[in-house]
Design a protein around this motif. Structure first.
Motif, mmCIF file in Angstrom:
data_model
loop_
_atom_site.group_PDB
_atom_site.id
_atom_site.type_symbol
_atom_site.label_atom_id
_atom_site.label_comp_id
_atom_site.label_asym_id
_atom_site.label_seq_id
_atom_site.Cartn_x
_atom_site.Cartn_y
_atom_site.Cartn_z
ATOM 1 N N UNK A 62 -23.018 48.670 50.871
ATOM 2 C CA UNK A 62 -22.285 47.411 50.198
ATOM 3 C C UNK A 62 -21.809 46.418 51.201
ATOM 4 N N UNK A 63 -21.460 45.222 50.415
ATOM 5 C CA UNK A 63 -21.134 44.188 51.182
ATOM 6 C C UNK A 63 -19.512 44.330 51.258
ATOM 7 N N UNK A 64 -18.824 43.747 52.162
ATOM 8 C CA UNK A 64 -17.374 43.828 52.444
ATOM 9 C C UNK A 64 -16.780 43.465 50.943
ATOM 10 N N UNK A 65 -17.026 42.588 50.351
ATOM 11 C CA UNK A 65 -16.307 42.042 49.274
ATOM 12 C C UNK A 65 -16.438 43.143 48.104
ATOM 13 N N UNK A 66 -17.266 43.832 48.080
ATOM 14 C CA UNK A 66 -17.594 45.137 47.097
ATOM 15 C C UNK A 66 -16.882 46.304 47.342
ATOM 16 N N UNK A 67 -16.085 46.320 48.469
ATOM 17 C CA UNK A 67 -15.796 47.743 49.022
ATOM 18 C C UNK A 67 -14.729 48.555 48.034
ATOM 19 N N UNK A 68 -13.883 47.815 47.599
ATOM 20 C CA UNK A 68 -12.885 48.393 46.689
ATOM 21 C C UNK A 68 -13.471 48.951 45.410
ATOM 22 N N UNK A 69 -14.645 48.155 44.807
ATOM 23 C CA UNK A 69 -15.334 48.650 43.748
ATOM 24 C C UNK A 69 -16.062 50.079 43.936
#
Ligand SMILES: Cc1ncc(C[n+]2csc(CCOP(=O)(O)OP(=O)(O)O)c2C)c(N)n1
Ligand SMILES: [Mg+2]
Lengths: 184, 168
Positions: free
Chosen positions: A132-139
């Protein structure tokens, strides 16, 4: 995003779970951002975050998240076949792949060049491997936890570090506090 | 007395339920016995430092671990012993085949054998050496001692203990 920004964002997701955190800056960052008894900070032994977390997941039922680094996984590549062949659904391996040895000054790793850790994990037999991309980590992390399936997450992010203090907590205190949290 | 069975009986009697192994010819029988027991979760590891990481995690998860490996692995695991097992004060019985001793047919094994006890001594690791099968009577006490003091403890088992190398 750099590693510290990712950790800041996912700290609330990590909080209820057992976390084994990689040596060096990752542990220092997590310690500074959200110190919890459920965090096991590695003060040395580069490479073994995945192994320690996996042993812990096999030994008890709570969800365990190993926060690892690309350089550390490369130094202990044998961990991936072991994890793949002994899968336990309470285990998540999150590799923060910044393509560098961040803690030692961002020297490039082979994961930032031709070597693809996502493919390596799959080739080793791991079933649920998500890049995943960094911005999607939480999801992605929350979905992995909710899925109750052993998951390997490879987070592609930027290299870069912030200035922060070393962990001065005694290792036996870290371990004792952590074991009490495991049993709680 | 079947020595493999005796060793694994002692592990089970001491509540050791998480065992990781990297094979040695001399350890084949004990590994087979570990694998066969329902009381023990056996997880082969690819390298001994990885195995010690698994054991550290299992210990923190409430299980008593053990690693079974060859003495050449001392060269692989010094950093892990110092910065993980000893630094965080964790118990770890290490059942070690002591290659390169009397009756050894493979010359290269001697090269690590000559360093084995010196390295263990330098690391302040309590070390026991089984030379005859009678020595294994102490294994039960060694396990109790290990989990009493929360240290890595080495049990070196040489070729004479295992009855030589057969026809090799
Ligand atoms: C055996 C060993 N070699 C080298 C080091 C130095 N070292 C500590 S952390 C680290 C970098 C780890 O890189 P990575 O796993 O990618 O984590 P990042 O800091 O990039 O998040 C290195 C090389 C060490 N601690 N131990
Ligand atoms: Mg890195």
């Amino acid at each position: 995003m750099i590693r510290s920004e990712i950790l800041k964002e996912i700290a609330p997701i990590l909080r209820p779970h057992l976390v084994v955190c990689n040596i060096g800056l990752p542990s220092q960052e997590l310690h500074m951002i959200d110190d919890q008894p459920t965090n096991f900070y590695m003060l040395g032994t580069m490479g073994l975050s995945s192994s320690i977390g996996f042993g812990l997941a096999l030994a008890q039922d709570k969800t365990v998240i190993s926060i690892d680094g690309d350089g550390s996984v490369l130094t202990n590549l044998g961990t991936l076949p072991t994890i793949a062949n002994n899968a336990t659904d309470n285990y998540i391996l999150m590799i923060i792949d910044n393509g560098s040895y961040g803690s030692t000054g961002d020297q490039p790793t082979y994961a930032g060049k031709k070597t693809n850790l996502t493919d390596v994990a799959r080739a080793c037999g791991c079933d649920n491997v998500i890049e995943c991309r960094d911005v999607d980590t939480g999801k992605v992390l929350q979905e992995a936890i909710d899925s109750k399936k052993m998951t390997i997450i490879v987070v592609k992010c930027d290299s870069g570090n912030i200035k922060l203090p070393v962990i001065t907590m005694d290792p036996v205190v870290i371990r004792d506090r952590f074991m009490k949290a495991v049993q709680a | 007395m079947n020595i493999d069975k005796k060793i694994v009986d002692d592990l089970v009697a001491n509540d050791v339920s998480f065992v990781t192994t990297v094979p040695c010819k001399q350890l084949a029988g004990v590994i087979e016995e570990v694998e066969a027991r329902d009381e023990i979760f056996h997880i082969p590891s690819n390298k001994e430092d990885e195995g010690m990481g698994l054991c550290a995690g299992a210990f923190m998860g409430g299980k008593r671990p053990c690693i079974i490996m060859q003495n050449t692995a001392i060269g692989v695991t010094i950093n892990t012993l110092a910065t993980l097992i000893q630094y965080y004060r964790m118990p770890l019985p290490m059942l070690i085949s002591y290659r390169g001793e009397l009756r050894e047919p493979v010359a290269c094994q001697v090269e690590m054998a000559v360093h084995t006890k010196a390295l263990l001594a330098q690391m302040n690791i309590p070390t026991y050496h089984f030379h005859t099968q009678k020595d294994a009577e102490e294994f039960d006490m060694i396990l109790k001692y290990t989990f009493m003091c929360n240290k890595p403890v080495a049990i070196l088992t040489d070729a004479n203990f295992w009855g030589g190398y057969g026809d090799q």
